[in-house]
Each structure stands twice: as C-alpha cells, then as structure tokens.
Design a protein around this motif. Structure first.
Motif: not given
Length: 293
Positions: A58-61, A78-83, A100-103, A172-173
């Motif tokens: 997985y690639r984590l942003f 935490w956001m799915l479909d992160g790309n 706010l940390a955004v992932i 979030w998704g």
C-alpha cells in the motif's frame, strides 16, 4: 520506499463526472499528478511511503501538521483511494485545517484508482455476484482482512511518523470506499470517531450492507458521527438516467436506518446537481470540518 519525484509527479487528466465509479478502472487511465506536492501548504509537511502487509503493498500519503502536536496526538482524517484523494487536495484545503493530520491510503500505482485492489479490499462478501469487474477476474469480499491490515501494520507504520490521537480519527471513502466505510461502521463502530461514506454503492452484492446492518453491534460508550453524502444525479454506469433527479433509494434507506440507532449521530446530505464522480471532491469541505471537530 519513496518514489523518485520525477516518476511520482506524472501527467494525469481526471474525468470528474466518472471518477471513482467502480467501472472506471476497466477503462484506460492516464497517470495521476499531485499538484499539492509541487505547491505544498505552509501548514503541513507532506510525504508518501510504501508499506507491505501480508504480501500486499500500500502507498500511504501523509500531510502532517507543522505545529507542535497536542499531548494526545493529532486528530486525523483517513482517506481511502489515497492516490485520487491526494491528487485532488490543494494547499488551501489543508491550510484551512492546520491542526488536522490527513492520511491517504492508496496503492503503488501511477494512476489514480486501482480498480481490482479496491474491489478486493473495500467490499464485503457479496450475496449476489457483482457485475463490475467481470472479464478482469476481480475478487470481492476482502474488507475484513483489509481492515485488519489498516488498523494493524498500516496504522503502526503511521504511528512511527506522526503522533495521532486514536480517539479522534475519522474514515472517509467514496463509492466502493464508501462501502468499506459503512462496513467498518457496521462491524467495528469503535474503530473511528467519525465515518464519512460518500456516494456509497449501498446496493452492493445484493444487499450485503443491509444484511450486515441487521446484526450490527452497538457502541457501548459514547457515540459515533456519520456524515453520508450523495448526489441527486447519480445512477449506475450503463443504466438510463432517471426521469427526474433523485438520490439513490438504497443509500437513503440505509441512512434512515442508521439514523434510528441511538449510538450514532447521522447526517445525510444530498448534493444537488452532482453525479457520482463529482461528489468525490465536493465532499471535502464538510468532511474536513467534521474530522477536525
């Protein structure tokens, strides 16, 4: 492992009216670009890295606030479909939420969406065979295994890089990501403080989510926030548009069902005039506000 910048920042042309529809991954996608990394915000440090768990990578942003962290850690979205999510975020959005940390939870791909991987990771076991992905040998039903990876090794990798408050994290998704968000709410409601299913494919697999809702555990202490958003001009790819704009009946019914639970604070927002893909980025303003609350 961080990709070389030249490879990471390649061309991308998004089709907003179609993006994130599960069928989109059956079409050819151009590589994604990430303007946010070219013009980073003053409020956050940006990075991305790959994590392998159970043989899957997985690639984590990560957008980490620059300020000193609170004693309990940062609240996080935490956001799915992160790309796709990080390709559409801009500096102004992050600067409006400096605490706010955004992932972004994505995949090691050059495109915005990995259709086969998101079908595998984001969906419950279907009660009926899904039509999306036929001819591509897609697998479905791996949401429980993915959630274990998300809350286990992926979460641990994030904890090494940024202090996060476990009591203030939000999920979030969009589309199939919305299905996973709802499945997590229905099976492990205490995993996140807030849930943001955006245009969820609520009728997935012949009513798999509705079946889960019938046996869903309740929170024993406190409550969870649920922000469901969808457009009134959405319809399944390959089917005729409804005669009049209207939100998905499956999604509205599930939202009403969740609202009857005493342990959930449910908001259902219908975004007028928006189709399935357009709700992806249109959901950001309300989602960020709730995540930082």
């Amino acid at each position: 492992m961080i990709l070389p910048r030249r490879r990471f920042l390649t061309m991308f042309a998004a089709v907003a009216s179609c993006a994130a529809v599960p069928a989109l991954a059956q079409r050819r996608q151009l590589p994604a670009t990430f303007p946010l990394f070219d013009a980073p915000p003053a409020s956050h440090r940006l990075t991305h890295f790959d994590v392998t768990a159970e043989g899957l990578t997985y690639r984590l942003f990560l957008a980490r606030p620059r300020a000193e962290a609170p004693a309990a850690g940062w609240p996080s979205l935490w956001m799915l479909d992160g790309n796709a999510a990080f390709s559409r975020l801009d500096a102004a959005r992050l600067e409006a939420h400096p605490g706010l940390a955004v992932i972004g939870i994505g995949y090691p791909i050059e495109e915005a969406f990995d259709g086969a991987s998101r079908a595998r990771d984001y969906t419950p076991v279907p009660l009926e065979t899904p039509t999306h992905g036929r001819g591509r040998d897609w697998q479905f039903g791996g949401q429980e295994a993915f959630r274990a990876r998300l809350l286990g090794p992926l979460s641990a990798a994030l904890a090494e890089r940024v202090p996060l408050d476990p009591a203030r994290r939000s999920l979030w998704g969009h589309s199939y990501g919305g299905v996973f968000t709802l499945a997590t709410l229905l099976q492990d409601p205490g995993a996140f403080r807030a849930y943001m299913p955006i245009s969820p494919t609520a009728g997935f697999g012949g009513g798999a989510l509705q079946a889960m809702a019938s046996e869903a555990p309740r929170l024993q202490d406190g409550s969870a926030e649920v922000l469901m958003m969808l457009g009134d001009s959405e319809h399944r790819s390959g089917t005729p548009e409804p005669a009049e704009p209207r939100p998905s009946p499956d999604t509205m019914e599930l939202g009403a069902r969740l609202a009857r639970r005493g342990d959930l604070n449910v908001q259902v927002k219908v975004l007028e005039g928006l189709g399935h893909g357009a709700t992806f980025a249109a959901s950001f303003p309300r989602s960020f506000v709730l995540a930082e609350a």
